[in-house]
Design an enzyme around this catalytic site. Structure first.
Site, PDB file in Angstrom:
ATOM      1  N   HIS A 144      -8.358  -1.853  -0.640  1.00  8.54           N
ATOM      2  CA  HIS A 144      -7.120  -2.741  -0.939  1.00  8.54           C
ATOM      3  C   HIS A 144      -7.750  -3.967  -1.409  1.00  8.54           C
ATOM      4  CE1 HIS A 144      -4.622  -0.613   2.102  1.00  8.54           C
ATOM      5  NE2 HIS A 144      -6.076  -0.155   2.659  1.00  8.54           N
ATOM      6  N   ASP A 192      -2.201  -7.825  -5.736  1.00  6.80           N
ATOM      7  CA  ASP A 192      -2.584  -6.877  -4.983  1.00  6.80           C
ATOM      8  C   ASP A 192      -3.084  -5.544  -6.103  1.00  6.80           C
ATOM      9  OD1 ASP A 192      -2.995  -5.561  -2.757  1.00  6.80           O
ATOM     10  OD2 ASP A 192      -0.796  -5.238  -2.114  1.00  6.80           O
ATOM     11  N   LYS A 205     -14.798  -4.873   5.170  1.00  5.82           N
ATOM     12  CA  LYS A 205     -14.073  -5.852   4.302  1.00  5.82           C
ATOM     13  C   LYS A 205     -14.970  -6.959   3.941  1.00  5.82           C
ATOM     14  CE  LYS A 205     -11.896  -8.683   7.699  1.00  5.82           C
ATOM     15  NZ  LYS A 205     -10.825  -9.336   8.149  1.00  5.82           N
ATOM     16  N   GLN A 233       1.463 -11.018  -3.495  1.00  5.73           N
ATOM     17  CA  GLN A 233      -0.092 -10.758  -3.572  1.00  5.73           C
ATOM     18  C   GLN A 233      -0.466 -10.427  -4.813  1.00  5.73           C
ATOM     19  OE1 GLN A 233       0.278  -7.633  -0.459  1.00  5.73           O
ATOM     20  NE2 GLN A 233      -0.916  -8.875   0.970  1.00  5.73           N
ATOM     21  N   CYS A 290       0.841  -1.135   0.149  1.00  6.35           N
ATOM     22  CA  CYS A 290      -0.152  -0.031  -0.009  1.00  6.35           C
ATOM     23  C   CYS A 290       0.911   1.379   0.005  1.00  6.35           C
ATOM     24  CB  CYS A 290      -0.956   0.029   1.136  1.00  6.35           C
ATOM     25  SG  CYS A 290      -1.170  -1.597   1.899  1.00  6.35           S
ATOM     26  N   HIS A 313      -4.826  -1.455  -5.403  1.00  2.15           N
ATOM     27  CA  HIS A 313      -5.126  -0.346  -4.706  1.00  2.15           C
ATOM     28  C   HIS A 313      -6.002   0.740  -5.264  1.00  2.15           C
ATOM     29  CE1 HIS A 313      -2.112  -1.898  -1.907  1.00  2.15           C
ATOM     30  NE2 HIS A 313      -2.904  -1.628  -0.936  1.00  2.15           N
ATOM     31  N   ARG A 360       6.645 -11.132   5.476  1.00  2.00           N
ATOM     32  CA  ARG A 360       6.179 -11.325   6.844  1.00  2.00           C
ATOM     33  C   ARG A 360       6.961 -12.311   7.740  1.00  2.00           C
ATOM     34  NH1 ARG A 360       0.213  -9.875   5.619  1.00  2.00           N
ATOM     35  NH2 ARG A 360       0.479  -8.151   4.161  1.00  2.00           N
TER      36      ARG A 360
END
Ligand code: ZN
Ligand code: ZN
Length: 633
Positions: free
Chosen positions: A503, A372, A457, A370, A323, A374, A352
């Site tokens: 996200h 991912d 979410k 990910q 992000c 945004h 992580r």
């Protein structure tokens, strides 16, 4: 507890009863139900074996047949402690007793000679247990903490009926055969090397094809939906994550920061202790504190974390999230409401820190990519964007034959005021998530209290062919980061407005998703995903040249093919292609060479007879183009 949990939890009491009959010196910890069964953690000098499990099961049957009632007994703390000591179970049980808050009821449950500290609930008689099985023994740390002694955990399961138990055991067998860790090795899809590090996936050539095909497919869908592709580095400065709030709040789950050599040399020279160094890494400048606190409208960076600029130590972090990088791309240009929504997508790799005991093949790792993106949009666009995210999930899951999934909509806890953003916006965003979930036409549940403090979410839970559920990724509305980073766009009124961020990483990570796919397909991937789509199997060396011709024709058509030039027997070659789970084997001999044909053996139908090479190529190319699913055997 649900009736099933009650049954399983009662089974764990009966297991403990059996344990103490066979191993009177065992020290008991706890025995809760799980999603699929139950366990009991014990400390025992003797290392349990599978033979012991069999013996314990026999003893459990006896206990069940004794038809013991489960009797509840409420006691005072002193009495509880006395009962535990009397039974020689103070080792763990006294600690468990201490966990019960003052003023709460303390209860024991007794069945036959066995008594256990427990809040309940249980079945009324042990004879209710008619279908159970002990499954395995594993090591588990007391309270899950590596610093504590390792205990032996006995896993088992129980069902209301023998049929349901048999079905479950059958599924477990199937799951074993589908285990992505085993198939990943057999099919050469990925490796984990201790020298590289636990939880870090090395994608081998075969696995990379699988991943690349999947990324291409998702990428195509993203382009159709108006996403822009971006690339960002794997690290970012600590300051960035202090602004975003990812550091130090999530420090426990992150790799340690990387400090520049020069700064390190500097603090060594000052004779700075490690503790001071950590404090200086965690600290923020007054400027960051003021900016973030002012925008957020309340103190979120406490005073004790602030140091003067010359004391601060900056470093880099392996990025735990994509992000902040995407936010910086968005913020690099002024935006008008006409530009929104801006949708930035990246297959972004993040790191992580997972405890080593938590790591598991591709599904629990320390570095992952990910899927991912945004989205930066206006308040009014949130509903449409959430809807778009869900439409994408639907296309991808349907194409992969995973139509059996459900969604969970995480909403505010109505009794809490910990949430950022106005309640009016929250109402709208929650309604948007709920409405979007409805359009999927799949079961969904609303879960109050499951939202993050910064927005509602949607989570995806996919059921695979053998009925196991896998939690994939999320779509998350965020009112917080745009504030922390002071993002804005110019509205129709010519004034700056705050955008909303969404996200979304609906498949979670490529590692996890591929791990799930391997298990879902049991390695029998659809042709378009199969690392090797066609294998040419010559009957004898005499037709090798013809084999090479076919190979180049297939390759020219964009089909991933190989020629088996080993000198072993035909049967062995065919067997090998089956073990490698190749969708098509093409057997060629003199007859095929003469007629420019191939004898097709497909994974789904077996021997399909001869086909002209052109016809076969067209058929496979079309299966790839349409991303068709494998025909069920
Ligand atoms: Zn109990
Ligand atoms: Zn994000």
């Amino acid at each position: 507890m649900s009736p099933l949990e009650e049954l399983r939890h009662s089974a764990s009491h009966i297991l403990a009863t059996a344990i103490l009959r066979l191993f009177p010196d065992a020290k008991l910890d706890i025995g809760p139900p799980t999603d699929t069964g139950f366990y009991y953690d014990i400390d025992l000098e003797h290392k349990l074996t599978t033979e012991d499990l069999a013996k314990l099961e026999v003893e459990m049957k006896k206990v069940a047949e004794e038809n013991q009632p489960f009797l509840r007994k409420e006691v005072s703390r002193e009495e509880a402690s006395a009962i535990i000591r009397e039974r020689g179970q103070e080792r763990f049980k006294l600690g468990r007793l201490a966990d019960i808050p003052e003023g709460e009821k303390i209860s024991f449950y007794q069945n036959g000679e066995f008594i256990d500290l427990c809040a309940g609930t249980h079945v009324r008689y042990s004879s209710k247990l008619k279908a159970f099985k002990l499954l395995s023994i594993a090591g588990a740390y007391h309270r899950g903490d590596e610093k504590n002694p390792q205990l032996q955990r006995i896993y088992g399961t129980a069902f209301p009926s023998k049929e349901e138990l048999a079905q479950h055991l059958e599924r477990l067998e199937q799951a074993k055969a589908r285990d992505h860790r085993k198939l990943g090795k057999d099919l050469k899809l990925f490796v984990i090397d201790e020298d590289v590090g636990q939880g870090l996936i090395l994608w081998t050539p075969n696995g990379s094809i699988l991943r690349q095909e999947l990324q291409n497919f998702i990428g195509e869908e993203l382009r159709k939906q108006g996403y822009s592709q971006v690339f960002t580095p794997h690290i970012g400065k600590l300051e960035l994550y202090k602004t975003s709030g990812h550091f130090p709040y999530y420090k426990e789950s992150q790799f340690s920061p990387v400090v520049e050599n020069e700064s390190l040399a500097g603090i060594v020279k000052e004779g700075c202790s490690c503790a001071e160094m950590v404090a200086r890494l965690d600290a923020v400048s007054a400027k960051i504190r003021d900016n973030v606190n002012e925008r957020a409208g309340r103190e979120i960076i406490p005073a004790e974390r602030v140091m003067t600029a010359d004391k601060l130590l900056d470093g880099f972090m392996l990025k735990p999230m994509n992000c902040p990088h995407h936010i910086k791309i968005f913020a690099s240009q002024p935006h008008s409401y006409r530009d929104l929504p801006v949708r930035l997508a990246e297959f972004g790799t993040v790191y992580r820190w997972e405890q080593s005991g938590e790591l598991n093949g591709m599904t629990r790792v320390r570095g992952f990519t990910q899927d991912d993106a945004h989205l930066f949009c206006t308040e009014a666009q949130v509903a449409g964007e959430v809807l778009g995210c869900l439409a994408l999930v639907k296309v991808v899951l349907t194409t992969l034959g995973m139509s059996d999934y459900r969604v969970r909509v995480g909403l505010r806890d109505p009794d809490s005021n910990k949430y950022t953003g106005s309640s009016e916006n929250w109402d709208k965003a929650e309604a948007a998530c709920r409405e979007a979930a409805k359009t999927l036409d799949v079961p969904f549940t609303e879960e109050p209290g499951e939202a993050a403090f910064y927005g509602p979410k949607i989570d995806f839970v996919v059921k695979d062919v053998i009925g196991r559920e896998w939690q994939l990724g999320t779509v998350q509305v965020d009112y917080n980061l745009p504030v922390r980073f002071d993002l804005s766009y110019i509205g129709p009124d010519n004034q700056p407005h705050r955008p909303v961020m969404i996200h979304r990483a609906p498949f979670g990570s490529m590692e996890r998703f591929c791990g799930v796919l391997i298990e879902h397909f049991a390695g029998d991937f659809p042709v378009w995903l199969a690392p090797e789509q066609v294998r040419i199997v010559p009957i004898s060396d005499k037709v090798i040249d013809y084999g090479r011709e076919i190979l180049s024709e297939l390759k020219a058509a964009g089909i991933r093919a190989s020629l088996d030039e080993h000198s072993d027997k035909l049967g062995a070659k065919i067997r090998r292609s089956e073990l490698d789970k190749i969708p098509y084997a093409l057997v060629i001999g003199a007859k095929e060479a003469e007629t420019r044909s191939v004898s097709v053996r497909s994974r789904a139908k077996g021997d399909e007879g001869a086909l002209p090479i052109v016809a076969f190529t067209e058929r496979v190319a079309s299966e790839i183009r349409t991303r068709s699913l494998p025909v069920k055997k």
